[in-house]
Design a protein around this motif. Structure first.
Motif: not given
Length: 349
Positions: A20-24, A28-31, A158-160
């Motif tokens: 699921i890493g490509h989604i996860m 952060p950027l989507a948020q 790196n997005a959090i």
């Protein structure tokens, strides 16, 4: 920054095979995009039901492609049509089957594009932005790109996720003794390293230590897991598909984990860890250990023996070592990657 009426498309998939890493790592950027007033659509060929629900709980829209081979020209054209229909302002593509030809089709239709990269392995890069957050990304030349392509390389991007941002100013408490341990090997854990760790820790801990095992939405080894529950000698709990990983990291004294995005999150939280790689895109793990001393790296998880795991847990019983790792991690990851990424994206004309 005002992103009202701005639409972000993310083309990525997830399954028990690819994880699921490509989604996860795009959440952060989507948020941040959503927080600034924009809309977010995840475009997928397949998603586990739990992950789809998670995205919708974040108020992201999910659209499925019609039956097609992921990464194919048909996939690209369907994505273009959806993006044009929704008047998308920007598209992110993330996955190893999205090759150069896929990017070229996207750009031929005049869409702004960010390509998530890990290896620098493509024949050519047509995207407006190539993002590679790996600690070894600056060793890649990326000479095979368009003149307009901008490279965003390294951990500063790196997005959090928002759940971690709330801990931004916290200073970890380093206890004299290990009281809580976190074990997590990704959303799928296809090699079932979780089972291996349950057995190994019987030789290390007793009831004085609480161990939290986090398994993901696509974990498929429940039957094997249930068979050994009765033999566990320490205090433990298994959690599935959690939405508060930051809280577990905050309370843990050490972690045992795979590489990838989770390792960046642990560094941000100042959580000392033992790392075993489970995928080829986790080469940064060794750099985290050797150059930045935020963790202990043991190598490929399938080749790591029980005694090596035990001896490294014994090392982390040193409060001094854990303190140094905690400080080093928080020094490396400052949590401002979301802001830097958004600033770069809105610059693209």
């Amino acid at each position: 920054m005002n992103l009202n009426n701005h639409i972000l498309f993310v083309r990525a998939d997830a399954s028990d095979v690819i994880g699921i890493g490509h989604i996860m790592r795009n959440i952060p950027l989507a948020q941040s995009w959503k927080k600034e007033g924009g809309e977010v659509f995840f475009i997928s060929n397949q998603l586990p039901n739990n992950l789809e629900r998670r995205l919708k709980n974040e108020n992201f829209d999910v659209i499925y492609l019609k039956s097609c081979l992921p990464g194919s020209a048909i996939d690209a054209l369907q994505t273009v049509q959806m993006a044009q229909k929704k008047h998308a302002n920007f598209l992110i593509i993330d996955g190893y089957y999205f090759k150069s030809a896929y990017q070229k089709i996207i750009k031929e239709h005049h869409l702004k594009l960010l390509f998530m990269d890990d290896f620098g392995h493509l024949d050519h890069y047509y995207a407006d932005i190539v993002l590679n957050r790996s600690l070894i990304s600056k060793q890649i030349s990326y000479s095979n790109k368009e003149p307009y392509t901008k490279l965003l390389l390294g951990s500063k991007y790196n997005a959090i996720r928002e759940e971690f941002v709330k801990y931004g100013d916290h200073i970890p408490i380093i206890r004299d003794d290990i009281k809580e341990v976190l074990i997590t090997f990704g959303g799928a854990d296809p090699q079932n390293i979780t089972l291996k760790m349950i057995e190994v820790l019987n030789r290390v801990f007793n009831k004085d230590v609480k161990v939290h095992f986090i398994i993901g939405a696509t974990y498929k080894h429940d039957i094997e897991l249930n068979k050994i529950m009765h033999s566990v000698k320490y205090d433990f709990k298994i959690h599935r598909d959690v939405s508060n990983m930051a809280d577990f990291m905050h309370s843990a004294d050490i972690a045992v984990t795979a590489g990838g995005t989770t390792l960046f999150e642990m560094a941000y939280m100042g959580l000392p860890s033992i790392v075993m790689s489970t995928a080829s895109n986790q080469k940064s793990s060794k750099v985290f250990a050797d150059k930045y001393n935020t963790c202990l790296y043991l190598g490929n998880a399938l080749n790591v023996g029980e005694q090596l795991i035990i001896s490294n847990i014994e090392k982390l019983k040193s409060k001094e070592l854990r303190s140094k790792m905690s400080v080093n991690g928080q020094r490396l990851i400052d949590g401002k990657g979301n802001e830097r990424l958004l600033q770069e994206i809105i610059k693209i004309k």
